[in-house]
Write a protein that holds these residues in place. Structure first.
Motif, PDB file in Angstrom:
ATOM      1  N   ASP A  27     113.259  14.018 -19.470  1.00 35.88           N
ATOM      2  CA  ASP A  27     112.526  13.567 -18.592  1.00 35.88           C
ATOM      3  C   ASP A  27     112.459  14.727 -17.187  1.00 35.88           C
ATOM      4  N   LYS A  28     113.192  16.057 -17.320  1.00 33.84           N
ATOM      5  CA  LYS A  28     112.116  16.753 -16.739  1.00 33.84           C
ATOM      6  C   LYS A  28     111.071  18.027 -17.318  1.00 33.84           C
ATOM      7  N   PHE A  29     109.922  17.009 -16.083  1.00 32.83           N
ATOM      8  CA  PHE A  29     109.173  17.458 -16.149  1.00 32.83           C
ATOM      9  C   PHE A  29     108.665  19.006 -15.394  1.00 32.83           C
ATOM     10  N   PRO A  30     107.971  19.414 -15.595  1.00 34.03           N
ATOM     11  CA  PRO A  30     108.072  20.345 -14.637  1.00 34.03           C
ATOM     12  C   PRO A  30     107.826  20.260 -13.125  1.00 34.03           C
ATOM     13  N   ASP A  31     106.577  19.373 -12.639  1.00 32.20           N
ATOM     14  CA  ASP A  31     106.118  19.110 -11.356  1.00 32.20           C
ATOM     15  C   ASP A  31     107.262  18.198 -10.355  1.00 32.20           C
ATOM     16  N   GLU A  32     107.401  17.066 -11.474  1.00 33.32           N
ATOM     17  CA  GLU A  32     108.744  15.920 -10.838  1.00 33.32           C
ATOM     18  C   GLU A  32     109.626  16.883 -10.776  1.00 33.32           C
ATOM     19  N   TYR A  33     110.407  17.794 -11.522  1.00 34.31           N
ATOM     20  CA  TYR A  33     111.884  18.734 -11.511  1.00 34.31           C
ATOM     21  C   TYR A  33     111.533  19.230 -10.723  1.00 34.31           C
ATOM     22  N   LEU A  34     110.540  20.414 -10.098  1.00 31.59           N
ATOM     23  CA  LEU A  34     110.375  20.731  -9.822  1.00 31.59           C
ATOM     24  C   LEU A  34     110.917  20.784  -7.796  1.00 31.59           C
ATOM     25  N   ARG A  35     110.587  19.678  -8.211  1.00 35.96           N
ATOM     26  CA  ARG A  35     110.230  18.591  -6.441  1.00 35.96           C
ATOM     27  C   ARG A  35     112.042  18.272  -6.266  1.00 35.96           C
ATOM     28  N   ARG A  36     112.251  18.164  -7.585  1.00 34.57           N
ATOM     29  CA  ARG A  36     113.865  17.570  -7.348  1.00 34.57           C
ATOM     30  C   ARG A  36     114.692  18.497  -7.519  1.00 34.57           C
ATOM     31  N   VAL A  37     114.634  19.952  -7.898  1.00 29.98           N
ATOM     32  CA  VAL A  37     115.573  20.580  -7.688  1.00 29.98           C
ATOM     33  C   VAL A  37     115.473  21.518  -6.698  1.00 29.98           C
ATOM     34  N   SER A  38     114.358  21.394  -5.519  1.00 34.95           N
ATOM     35  CA  SER A  38     114.242  22.144  -4.445  1.00 34.95           C
ATOM     36  C   SER A  38     114.971  21.704  -3.845  1.00 34.95           C
ATOM     37  N   THR A  39     115.868  20.665  -3.372  1.00 34.60           N
ATOM     38  CA  THR A  39     116.837  19.947  -2.228  1.00 34.60           C
ATOM     39  C   THR A  39     117.913  20.581  -2.493  1.00 34.60           C
ATOM     40  N   LEU A  40     118.154  20.975  -4.365  1.00 35.78           N
ATOM     41  CA  LEU A  40     119.956  21.495  -4.454  1.00 35.78           C
ATOM     42  C   LEU A  40     120.099  22.277  -3.628  1.00 35.78           C
ATOM     43  N   PRO A  41     121.279  22.553  -2.950  1.00 36.29           N
ATOM     44  CA  PRO A  41     121.497  24.296  -1.881  1.00 36.29           C
ATOM     45  C   PRO A  41     122.196  25.305  -3.516  1.00 36.29           C
ATOM     46  N   GLY A  42     120.730  26.398  -2.335  1.00 33.48           N
ATOM     47  CA  GLY A  42     121.946  27.544  -3.683  1.00 33.48           C
ATOM     48  C   GLY A  42     120.704  27.690  -5.147  1.00 33.48           C
ATOM     49  N   ASN A  43     118.768  26.430  -4.720  1.00 38.75           N
ATOM     50  CA  ASN A  43     118.190  26.555  -6.120  1.00 38.75           C
ATOM     51  C   ASN A  43     117.960  27.539  -5.980  1.00 38.75           C
ATOM     52  N   SER A  44     117.478  28.338  -7.496  1.00 38.87           N
ATOM     53  CA  SER A  44     116.551  29.598  -7.048  1.00 38.87           C
ATOM     54  C   SER A  44     115.464  28.851  -8.369  1.00 38.87           C
ATOM     55  N   ILE A  45     114.913  27.530  -8.225  1.00 40.94           N
ATOM     56  CA  ILE A  45     114.288  27.457  -9.261  1.00 40.94           C
ATOM     57  C   ILE A  45     112.522  27.696  -8.715  1.00 40.94           C
ATOM     58  N   THR A  46     111.691  27.728  -9.468  1.00 43.01           N
ATOM     59  CA  THR A  46     110.503  27.962  -8.693  1.00 43.01           C
ATOM     60  C   THR A  46     109.808  27.876  -9.502  1.00 43.01           C
ATOM     61  N   ALA A  47     108.110  27.795  -9.230  1.00 41.99           N
ATOM     62  CA  ALA A  47     106.926  27.903 -10.122  1.00 41.99           C
ATOM     63  C   ALA A  47     106.547  28.463 -10.990  1.00 41.99           C
ATOM     64  N   GLU A  48     107.572  29.942 -10.712  1.00 39.02           N
ATOM     65  CA  GLU A  48     107.119  31.411 -11.226  1.00 39.02           C
ATOM     66  C   GLU A  48     108.895  31.167 -12.526  1.00 39.02           C
ATOM     67  N   THR A  49     109.520  31.029 -12.031  1.00 40.57           N
ATOM     68  CA  THR A  49     111.141  30.851 -12.711  1.00 40.57           C
ATOM     69  C   THR A  49     110.680  30.222 -13.580  1.00 40.57           C
ATOM     70  N   ILE A  50     110.314  29.335 -13.041  1.00 39.63           N
ATOM     71  CA  ILE A  50     110.447  27.506 -14.247  1.00 39.63           C
ATOM     72  C   ILE A  50     110.053  27.828 -16.017  1.00 39.63           C
ATOM     73  N   ILE A  51     109.063  29.389 -15.854  1.00 43.27           N
ATOM     74  CA  ILE A  51     108.323  29.502 -16.949  1.00 43.27           C
ATOM     75  C   ILE A  51     108.720  29.899 -17.908  1.00 43.27           C
ATOM     76  N   HIS A  52     110.194  30.735 -17.989  1.00 45.31           N
ATOM     77  CA  HIS A  52     110.604  31.361 -18.700  1.00 45.31           C
ATOM     78  C   HIS A  52     111.760  29.946 -19.794  1.00 45.31           C
ATOM     79  N   ASP A  53     111.593  28.525 -19.479  1.00 41.70           N
ATOM     80  CA  ASP A  53     112.280  27.569 -19.817  1.00 41.70           C
ATOM     81  C   ASP A  53     111.380  26.045 -19.861  1.00 41.70           C
TER      82      ASP A  53
END
Length: 408
Positions: free
Chosen positions: A288-314
């Motif tokens: 259920d980790k679809f990129p657009d929704e997943y990016l919005r979900r993790v953006s609120t987590l403290p210390g999150n380093s996942i961005t639209a650029e880094t998510i490409i690696h996975d």
């Protein structure tokens, strides 16, 4: 003399009577002869295990025409069969079509080197989630009959096409490599027939029946690799409702009527196929980790380093190999989905695919990119694909051209 005169006057009426009797007797004899021939043919297809089990022969010989379309492959080995992910990529300006292709009957169900891994994974999911949440049907006997026929035609295909992988037993069918036998005789069913279908075929299924108003509606679902949601809401929906609820852009305005007409005319002997793709984060097929929704979900987590650029690696492309056919007896429609997950970096191993995929994605409108869950990271996807395409073209001198495909 009077008797003679009577026969003389009415001889034209009396003469045909022996002929009619003879023809009638001949037809009866032919009927018995055909019945004996049918019994001999049916018995010749039964093994001693079949005879001892007392299972009705119509389980094995429902339609000789369909059986004649299957070419047995006794030497087939799934361990030596590479995974071939379907790539239905159309570069250029986007327009929504059914994008269907005719399917060789022998390829209705296919297997590759992931067979046993995915088989065990499906078992684990069913055990964890519960079969009652994954296999859902209308609360009537008709829906169960539809599931049963789907299982029967699946087993018929598997034991004929892949005799080294599947064998009939006294009570049902054996999956040789898994070492598991499935009971097809006991009633009520020991396991839901759709559960057995999904495990043996490696596909998820949606079954539809033609209602009295001439509309196809969902009668049963078995979606092992889909998300843990209440699939009861699917039951009773027609094709239009399913696609509209899924927010498929342009569906209602462009192809809804064509799809309805086409699927009502499907034939048991002529399956069709198409491919569809989405994006996801990570390789798990039940994901259920679809990129657009997943990016919005993790953006609120403290210390999150996942961005639209880094998510490409996975980033993975989730591809559905969809096959559709009509059932021979109940005339319901079976939608099967075989799922693949391919890492974006592995596309470089597929000749010409990065360039074609990049051109395809550039032609998609925002609404379609959003529906495929990759709108927010599309620039990173295109950058990676362009780099892979350039390396391929430099390596091969741009000698390889994309293969042409024909569509229905």
């Amino acid at each position: 003399m009077q008797t003679f005169d009577f026969f003389s006057k009415h001889i034209s009426l009396i003469t045909p009577i022996p002929i009619y009797v003879a023809v009638f007797v001949l037809l009866i004899c032919q009927g018995f002869s055909r019945q004996r021939l049918f019994r001999r043919r049916t018995q010749s297809t039964q093994t001693p295990a079949d005879i001892k089990s007392g299972v009705s022969n119509d389980l094995y010989d429902r339609d000789q025409r369909l059986g004649s379309l299957i070419t047995p492959d006794p030497s087939f080995s799934w361990r030596d069969s590479p995974q071939e992910v379907p790539r239905e990529i159309k570069p250029g300006k986007y327009f929504l079509t059914m994008n269907l292709r005719k399917l060789d009957f022998n390829d209705y169900i296919i297997f590759d080197k992931q067979f046993l891994t995915e088989y065990r994974e499906r078992q684990a999911i069913i055990s964890k989630v519960g079969s009652e949440k994954i296999f859902v049907a209308e609360p009537n006997g008709g829906a169960l009959d539809l599931c049963e026929e789907t299982l029967n035609v699946t087993v018929d295909f598997l034991v004929t096409r892949y005799p080294s992988m599947f064998r009939r037993t006294e009570r049902g069918v054996l999956c040789v490599d898994a070492g598991e036998e499935y009971d097809l005789v006991t009633r009520p069913w020991v396991r839901h027939p759709l559960e057995i279908t999904c495990l043996l075929s490696g596909d998820d299924c949606i079954l539809m029946r033609c209602c009295d108003d001439g509309v196809l509606r969902v009668a049963a679902v078995g979606l092992v690799y889909s998300l843990d949601i209440d699939w009861k809401s699917f039951i009773g929906k027609d094709l239009a409702s399913i696609h509209i609820d899924a927010r498929v852009p342009f569906y209602e305005s462009t192809i809804q009527k064509s799809v309805d007409r086409y699927f009502l005319k499907l034939h048991p002997e002529k399956p069709v196929t198409r491919a569809n793709w989405l994006t996801q984060v990570g390789p798990e097929l039940r994901n259920d980790k679809f990129p657009d929704e997943y990016l919005r979900r993790v953006s609120t987590l403290p210390g999150n380093s996942i961005t639209a650029e880094t998510i490409i690696h996975d980033l993975y492309f989730r591809v559905e190999r969809q096959t559709m056919r009509k059932l021979p007896s109940m005339h319901g429609v079976v939608f099967k989905f075989h799922l693949y997950a391919t890492n974006i970096w592995d596309l470089e191993q597929e000749e010409s695919v990065p360039r074609q995929f990049a051109a395809h994605i550039r032609g998609l409108p925002e609404s379609v990119l959003r529906q495929k869950h990759c709108l927010e990271c599309v620039h990173g996807i295109l950058k990676v694909m362009d780099e892979m395409a350039e390396r391929q073209e430099k390596k091969h001198g741009n000698r390889h051209q994309p293969a042409s495909r024909s569509y229905i």
